[in-house]
Design a protein around this motif. Structure first.
Motif, PDB file in Angstrom:
ATOM      1  N   GLU A  71      18.743 -10.295  88.643  1.00  0.00           N
ATOM      2  CA  GLU A  71      18.765  -8.932  88.117  1.00  0.00           C
ATOM      3  C   GLU A  71      19.666  -8.034  88.962  1.00  0.00           C
ATOM      4  O   GLU A  71      19.789  -8.217  90.170  1.00  0.00           O
ATOM      5  CB  GLU A  71      17.360  -8.326  88.157  1.00  0.00           C
ATOM      6  CG  GLU A  71      16.384  -8.839  87.140  1.00  0.00           C
ATOM      7  CD  GLU A  71      15.056  -8.120  87.276  1.00  0.00           C
ATOM      8  OE1 GLU A  71      14.528  -7.662  86.248  1.00  0.00           O
ATOM      9  OE2 GLU A  71      14.528  -8.018  88.409  1.00  0.00           O
ATOM     10  N   LYS A  72      20.241  -7.033  88.315  1.00  0.00           N
ATOM     11  CA  LYS A  72      20.927  -5.970  89.037  1.00  0.00           C
ATOM     12  C   LYS A  72      19.883  -4.961  89.549  1.00  0.00           C
ATOM     13  O   LYS A  72      18.857  -4.734  88.903  1.00  0.00           O
ATOM     14  CB  LYS A  72      21.916  -5.250  88.124  1.00  0.00           C
ATOM     15  CG  LYS A  72      23.145  -6.055  87.733  1.00  0.00           C
ATOM     16  CD  LYS A  72      24.183  -6.015  88.839  1.00  0.00           C
ATOM     17  CE  LYS A  72      25.500  -6.655  88.401  1.00  0.00           C
ATOM     18  NZ  LYS A  72      26.258  -5.805  87.466  1.00  0.00           N
ATOM     19  N   LYS A  73      20.184  -4.377  90.678  1.00  0.00           N
ATOM     20  CA  LYS A  73      19.336  -3.310  91.200  1.00  0.00           C
ATOM     21  C   LYS A  73      19.345  -2.134  90.236  1.00  0.00           C
ATOM     22  O   LYS A  73      20.410  -1.658  89.826  1.00  0.00           O
ATOM     23  CB  LYS A  73      19.844  -2.876  92.579  1.00  0.00           C
ATOM     24  CG  LYS A  73      19.070  -1.731  93.225  1.00  0.00           C
ATOM     25  CD  LYS A  73      17.724  -2.181  93.743  1.00  0.00           C
ATOM     26  CE  LYS A  73      17.070  -1.066  94.563  1.00  0.00           C
ATOM     27  NZ  LYS A  73      15.710  -1.429  94.996  1.00  0.00           N
ATOM     28  N   ARG A  74      18.166  -1.660  89.856  1.00  0.00           N
ATOM     29  CA  ARG A  74      18.069  -0.556  88.916  1.00  0.00           C
ATOM     30  C   ARG A  74      18.202   0.788  89.629  1.00  0.00           C
ATOM     31  O   ARG A  74      18.027   0.885  90.849  1.00  0.00           O
ATOM     32  CB  ARG A  74      16.727  -0.599  88.172  1.00  0.00           C
ATOM     33  CG  ARG A  74      16.363  -1.957  87.601  1.00  0.00           C
ATOM     34  CD  ARG A  74      17.384  -2.434  86.602  1.00  0.00           C
ATOM     35  NE  ARG A  74      17.328  -1.704  85.348  1.00  0.00           N
ATOM     36  CZ  ARG A  74      18.123  -1.933  84.317  1.00  0.00           C
ATOM     37  NH1 ARG A  74      19.052  -2.876  84.387  1.00  0.00           N
ATOM     38  NH2 ARG A  74      18.010  -1.234  83.216  1.00  0.00           N
ATOM     39  N   GLN A  75      18.491   1.837  88.871  1.00  0.00           N
ATOM     40  CA  GLN A  75      18.535   3.180  89.442  1.00  0.00           C
ATOM     41  C   GLN A  75      17.154   3.617  89.893  1.00  0.00           C
ATOM     42  O   GLN A  75      16.134   3.048  89.499  1.00  0.00           O
ATOM     43  CB  GLN A  75      19.091   4.168  88.410  1.00  0.00           C
ATOM     44  CG  GLN A  75      20.565   3.974  88.088  1.00  0.00           C
ATOM     45  CD  GLN A  75      21.099   5.071  87.190  1.00  0.00           C
ATOM     46  OE1 GLN A  75      20.395   5.572  86.311  1.00  0.00           O
ATOM     47  NE2 GLN A  75      22.346   5.458  87.410  1.00  0.00           N
TER      48      GLN A  75
END
Length: 303
Positions: A153-157
């Motif tokens: 996963e990409k790091k979320r805001q």
């Protein structure tokens, strides 16, 4: 954000009653990705209410038939159902030739474009990236060139503390800046500290898929600290010689690998057709790693 995997097939080499060759569907933020595509994958999707039209890409680990024989049928069905959205395939280079020949001799011109991205089993590489996740190859040791896949996963805001924002009358137009982690100075000089109105998002999760491999330790760094590890467990450990000969892994070895790399959870699959019940394989893996589950067809596992 959804990050989960549904098992469509968990058998090795040949289908058996109630078990099909390897196939999985990964859901990352409502985008669907196919991982391997054994014979009967279409039937399993119909059985479990999965729509082929929603799949954006397929990741094929290697060219043993139990991992890709269902692909040509799936691609053909999407063509017949009127798909026009492009489809990505990540896999060994000869797979493109196989598909091209199938379509050539069936006189089929697909309605949609296939974007073929070649994978190589030499060093781990990043092969895919979008706003939700990245995908890297895992170099495995099988009888033919084989890769696993690491989905991260990409790091979320940052997450907004909505009640506090509303209570302090922070204008909505500033919310996107707060999500990005910025401090704000509003008109009139009022200072808004980010840490007072947001919290950090969850740490990104990682799903590692190890299809067929000898348990030689060569790929451990590629899967270290994964959230969920899917690892083949073709045989019980009493058949270790058979596993080594065929470049496969035993259930005990899969458990040991999960413990060594610090995985949070382990799914075992790719079961030999010799096993009519899977409990002995699960029990064996559990002796090495207590957070082990069977990859059961039709089940969805939250990563």
């Amino acid at each position: 954000m959804r990050f989960e995997v549904t098992i469509l097939g968990s058998s090795s080499a040949t289908p058996v009653f109630n078990r099909n060759p390897t196939a999985q569907l990964l859901n990352c933020n409502e985008k669907i990705y196919l991982i391997d595509c054994g014979e009967g994958t279409q039937h399993q999707m119909i059985r479990y209410g999965m729509k082929a039209s929603k799949i954006d890409a397929a990741f094929i680990s290697h060219l043993h038939g139990d991992h890709y024989f269902g692909l040509i049928g799936l691609l053909s069905t999407m063509h017949l159902n009127g798909r026009i959205k492009p489809f990505q395939i990540f896999g060994p280079e000869p797979l493109k030739e196989i598909l091209d020949l199938q379509f050539k001799y069936s006189d089929t011109i697909l309605r949609y474009e296939i974007e073929f991205i070649v994978t190589t089993a030499d060093v781990p590489k990043k092969i895919f990236e979008n706003q939700d996740m990245t995908v890297e190859t895992i170099v495995l040791n099988h009888r033919i060139p084989t890769t696993g896949f690491k989905f991260t996963e990409k790091k979320r805001q940052r997450k907004l503390l909505s009640e506090k924002l509303e209570a302090d009358n922070v204008p909505v137009e500033y919310y996107p800046l707060l999500k990005r982690g910025l401090n704000l100075e509003l008109p009139g000089g009022r200072l808004i500290l980010n840490e007072d109105y947001t919290r950090d998002s969850d740490e990104p999760k990682c799903y590692c898929y190890c299809s067929d491999t000898l348990a030689d330790g060569s790929y451990l760094e590629s899967i270290r600290n994964c959230t969920m590890l899917y690892h083949e467990a073709t045989f019980q450990h009493e058949l270790l010689d058979r596993a080594n000969l065929t470049h496969h892994t035993t259930a005990l070895q899969a458990g040991q690998i999960a413990k060594t790399v610090g995985a949070t959870k382990l799914l075992i699959g790719h079961f030999s057709s010799r096993y009519k019940t899977l409990t002995p394989l699960l029990e064996e893996a559990l002796t090495a790693f207590e957070h082990t589950e069977l990859a059961l067809e039709g089940n969805t596992y939250i990563i």
